[in-house]
Design a protein around this motif. Structure first.
Motif, PDB file in Angstrom:
ATOM      1  N   MET A 140      10.080  29.614  23.866  1.00 49.61           N
ATOM      2  CA  MET A 140      10.409  30.503  22.752  1.00 49.61           C
ATOM      3  C   MET A 140       9.331  30.383  21.673  1.00 49.61           C
ATOM      4  N   LYS A 141       8.824  31.543  21.249  1.00 48.30           N
ATOM      5  CA  LYS A 141       7.796  31.564  20.216  1.00 48.30           C
ATOM      6  C   LYS A 141       8.354  32.163  18.928  1.00 48.30           C
ATOM      7  N   TYR A 142       7.888  31.635  17.794  1.00 47.33           N
ATOM      8  CA  TYR A 142       8.333  32.110  16.483  1.00 47.33           C
ATOM      9  C   TYR A 142       7.105  32.326  15.599  1.00 47.33           C
ATOM     10  N   ILE A 143       7.133  33.380  14.798  1.00 44.33           N
ATOM     11  CA  ILE A 143       6.057  33.638  13.847  1.00 44.33           C
ATOM     12  C   ILE A 143       6.411  32.966  12.522  1.00 44.33           C
ATOM     13  N   ALA A 144       5.463  32.218  11.963  1.00 44.24           N
ATOM     14  CA  ALA A 144       5.717  31.460  10.741  1.00 44.24           C
ATOM     15  C   ALA A 144       4.609  31.703   9.722  1.00 44.24           C
ATOM     16  N   GLN A 145       4.941  31.475   8.478  1.00 41.32           N
ATOM     17  CA  GLN A 145       3.976  31.559   7.375  1.00 41.32           C
ATOM     18  C   GLN A 145       3.522  30.146   7.027  1.00 41.32           C
ATOM     19  N   ARG A 146       2.210  29.957   6.950  1.00 40.88           N
ATOM     20  CA  ARG A 146       1.667  28.655   6.558  1.00 40.88           C
ATOM     21  C   ARG A 146       1.235  28.724   5.096  1.00 40.88           C
ATOM     22  N   TYR A 147       1.587  27.678   4.332  1.00 37.53           N
ATOM     23  CA  TYR A 147       1.165  27.642   2.927  1.00 37.53           C
ATOM     24  C   TYR A 147       1.047  26.196   2.462  1.00 37.53           C
ATOM     25  N   ASN A 148       0.392  26.030   1.325  1.00 41.84           N
ATOM     26  CA  ASN A 148       0.187  24.697   0.755  1.00 41.84           C
ATOM     27  C   ASN A 148       0.693  24.641  -0.673  1.00 41.84           C
ATOM     28  N   GLN A 149       1.170  23.460  -1.067  1.00 38.69           N
ATOM     29  CA  GLN A 149       1.423  23.121  -2.469  1.00 38.69           C
ATOM     30  C   GLN A 149       0.545  21.910  -2.752  1.00 38.69           C
ATOM     31  N   ILE A 209       2.133  22.520  19.148  1.00 39.09           N
ATOM     32  CA  ILE A 209       3.144  23.582  19.114  1.00 39.09           C
ATOM     33  C   ILE A 209       2.743  24.785  18.257  1.00 39.09           C
ATOM     34  N   ILE A 210       1.657  24.683  17.498  1.00 38.25           N
ATOM     35  CA  ILE A 210       1.291  25.745  16.562  1.00 38.25           C
ATOM     36  C   ILE A 210      -0.100  26.296  16.880  1.00 38.25           C
ATOM     37  N   SER A 211      -0.212  27.610  16.876  1.00 36.95           N
ATOM     38  CA  SER A 211      -1.507  28.265  17.100  1.00 36.95           C
ATOM     39  C   SER A 211      -1.630  29.462  16.174  1.00 36.95           C
ATOM     40  N   ASP A 212      -2.865  29.897  15.919  1.00 40.69           N
ATOM     41  CA  ASP A 212      -3.095  31.052  15.052  1.00 40.69           C
ATOM     42  C   ASP A 212      -2.606  32.328  15.734  1.00 40.69           C
ATOM     43  N   ASN A 262      -3.137  32.593   7.512  1.00 44.17           N
ATOM     44  CA  ASN A 262      -1.913  31.856   7.192  1.00 44.17           C
ATOM     45  C   ASN A 262      -0.682  32.294   7.973  1.00 44.17           C
ATOM     46  N   VAL A 263      -0.879  33.030   9.070  1.00 40.32           N
ATOM     47  CA  VAL A 263       0.232  33.379   9.959  1.00 40.32           C
ATOM     48  C   VAL A 263       0.013  32.661  11.286  1.00 40.32           C
ATOM     49  N   VAL A 264       1.026  31.953  11.756  1.00 41.89           N
ATOM     50  CA  VAL A 264       0.889  31.147  12.970  1.00 41.89           C
ATOM     51  C   VAL A 264       2.048  31.417  13.913  1.00 41.89           C
ATOM     52  N   SER A 265       1.859  30.977  15.140  1.00 39.28           N
ATOM     53  CA  SER A 265       2.905  31.043  16.157  1.00 39.28           C
ATOM     54  C   SER A 265       3.364  29.620  16.475  1.00 39.28           C
ATOM     55  N   ILE A 266       4.680  29.415  16.450  1.00 37.54           N
ATOM     56  CA  ILE A 266       5.251  28.120  16.829  1.00 37.54           C
ATOM     57  C   ILE A 266       5.846  28.270  18.222  1.00 37.54           C
ATOM     58  N   ASN A 267       5.317  27.527  19.175  1.00 33.56           N
ATOM     59  CA  ASN A 267       5.753  27.630  20.569  1.00 33.56           C
ATOM     60  C   ASN A 267       6.459  26.337  20.964  1.00 33.56           C
ATOM     61  N   LEU A 268       7.763  26.433  21.148  1.00 34.15           N
ATOM     62  CA  LEU A 268       8.565  25.256  21.508  1.00 34.15           C
ATOM     63  C   LEU A 268       8.986  25.274  22.971  1.00 34.15           C
ATOM     64  N   GLN A 269       8.393  26.138  23.750  1.00 39.86           N
ATOM     65  CA  GLN A 269       8.742  26.193  25.171  1.00 39.86           C
ATOM     66  C   GLN A 269       8.358  24.886  25.846  1.00 39.86           C
ATOM     67  N   GLY A 270       9.297  24.295  26.528  1.00 40.64           N
ATOM     68  CA  GLY A 270       9.043  23.029  27.208  1.00 40.64           C
ATOM     69  C   GLY A 270       9.111  21.825  26.304  1.00 40.64           C
ATOM     70  N   ALA A 271       9.448  22.030  25.018  1.00 45.17           N
ATOM     71  CA  ALA A 271       9.558  20.896  24.102  1.00 45.17           C
ATOM     72  C   ALA A 271      10.743  20.020  24.480  1.00 45.17           C
ATOM     73  N   SER A 272      10.664  18.751  24.110  1.00 45.61           N
ATOM     74  CA  SER A 272      11.727  17.807  24.448  1.00 45.61           C
ATOM     75  C   SER A 272      13.024  18.174  23.748  1.00 45.61           C
ATOM     76  N   LYS A 273      14.143  17.853  24.373  1.00 48.39           N
ATOM     77  CA  LYS A 273      15.448  18.157  23.809  1.00 48.39           C
ATOM     78  C   LYS A 273      15.927  16.999  22.940  1.00 48.39           C
ATOM     79  N   ARG A 274      17.036  17.253  22.249  1.00 46.86           N
ATOM     80  CA  ARG A 274      17.546  16.347  21.222  1.00 46.86           C
ATOM     81  C   ARG A 274      17.764  14.923  21.733  1.00 46.86           C
ATOM     82  N   ASP A 275      18.230  14.741  22.962  1.00 47.90           N
ATOM     83  CA  ASP A 275      18.549  13.402  23.447  1.00 47.90           C
ATOM     84  C   ASP A 275      17.299  12.568  23.717  1.00 47.90           C
ATOM     85  N   ASP A 276      16.147  13.215  23.821  1.00 53.13           N
ATOM     86  CA  ASP A 276      14.904  12.496  24.051  1.00 53.13           C
ATOM     87  C   ASP A 276      14.064  12.547  22.781  1.00 53.13           C
TER      88      ASP A 276
END
Length: 373
Positions: free
Chosen positions: A1-10, A80-83, A93-107
């Motif tokens: 699953m991929k998600y589009i995210a905004q990257r920013y700094n403080q 997990i993050i790419s432009d 400052n727009v990135v894609s977060i790809n969690l496909q194949g990421a470890s599940k909560r129990d691990d």
């Protein structure tokens, strides 16, 4: 699953802002619990709070407009993050977060839950009944934490929870001490040294000196929700800190190693224990030898909740007197000459209501003279 995210700094702190479904967030994040995880700083879930959230969601009354705050280690972001590109040009400052194949909560999980663990758990419990809730959309803020500065995460949690929610921050204090030991926070200043030393002394008195009047009397993590303990670590630390500062100042105030601080903490804990032994001998009836069994383990303790002596008023007054004394012998003379009786220390007695800085000074005068003038 991929998600589009905004990257920013403080300043130098980097964040990602994204909307994710409950299932993805729940499966790929976890809470670090104090005394269970190496970098733990949060308490276990409050089941009543979780149940209330679950019931509100199922009944259709639950809304969560505020963001869930997660954290991720900076060295793992690249996994997990790419432009995001448009016509071979990266969108600023727009990135894609790809969690496909990421470890599940129990691990192993990429994300740690900094704020929102009860909301997530309540929603998950509701989703087990109404499966469509796994697609519930949540606003997420992700903090990127430098590997060598994990204490930033702790500071963010403390900022969120200590003032607006008025939660106890005892575990934050203890976790910071652990972060120092784990190499995530350096002793960089005299203030760091004083804080570390004060908490270490309290720990030694509470856990290591058997027969001390402070054995099992200071509320560290395991006592927060139990029957044991008479004063919290934050209040105890505040009471002994002026004396710790004076001792460090008198010795030159130089920043020293953790090992040397630990050695000094042992010496000072013994010194404080000697002083409180004199207090015990003067007002013995204010202490009560007791024991309790908690989960098959026996805990001995010597405090009596009926008296103020080991509560905030007494602790501050006694340590202020010790601070004013040149040595144990001078302190002992003051204590032995005190006109105060054991009855004066009772709840509702002469020292009732002396819970502020000015009140502690009055308590010192009461100990010396039996009156405040």
């Amino acid at each position: 699953m991929k998600y589009i995210a905004q990257r920013y700094n403080q300043g130098i702190q980097q964040y990602y802002s994204v909307v994710m479904d409950l299932k993805t967030v729940y499966d790929n994040s976890k809470v670090l619990i104090y005394n269970q995880d190496d970098y733990g700083y949060q308490r276990p879930l409050d089941e009543k709070h979780v149940k209330k959230i679950k019931n509100n969601i199922i009944s259709g009354n639950g809304l969560f407009p505020t963001s869930i705050i997660l954290s991720v280690n900076s060295n793992e972001v690249k996994e997990i993050i790419s432009d995001v590109e448009f016509e071979d040009i990266a969108i600023k400052n727009v990135v894609s977060i790809n969690l496909q194949g990421a470890s599940k909560r129990d691990d192993y999980c990429y994300f740690r839950i900094v704020d929102g663990q009860h909301r997530l758990e309540g929603l998950a419990e509701a989703a087990k009944i109404k499966n469509e809730l796994w697609d519930y959309k949540l606003s997420i803020i992700i903090l990127v934490i430098p590997n060598e500065s994990r204490v930033i995460e702790l500071d963010v949690f403390n900022d969120i929870n200590s003032t607006p929610k008025k939660l106890k921050t005892d575990l934050v204090i203890l976790a910071k001490q652990k972060y120092i030991l784990l190499g995530q926070k350096d002793i960089q200043s005299k203030e760091d040294m004083e804080e570390y030393l004060a908490i270490k002394i309290a720990h030694i008195l509470n856990e290591e000196i058997k027969g001390s009047v402070w054995e099992n009397a200071i509320k560290f993590e395991k006592e927060i929700n139990s029957q044991i303990g008479i004063i919290g670590i934050a209040a105890y630390k505040k009471a002994i800190l002026p004396l710790v500062k004076k001792i460090i100042h008198d010795e030159g105030g130089k920043v020293i190693s953790i090992q040397n601080l630990d050695d000094k903490a042992l010496d000072l804990a013994d010194y404080f224990n000697q002083a409180w032994q004199k207090v015990y001998e003067k007002w013995e009836s204010c202490f009560k030898v007791q024991s309790i069994i908690i989960e098959s383990e026996k805990y001995d303790f010597y405090y009596d909740n009926s008296y103020y002596l080991q509560k905030t008023t007494g602790v501050n007054a006694v340590f202020q007197l010790l601070n004013q004394s040149e040595n144990i012998e001078e302190f002992e003379k003051i204590i032995n000459k005190s006109p105060l009786t054991e009855e004066d220390w009772l709840k509702g007695g002469k020292l009732s209501g002396l819970t502020s800085g000015s009140g502690f000074k009055k308590a010192v005068m009461f100990i010396k003279n039996g009156k405040t003038i």
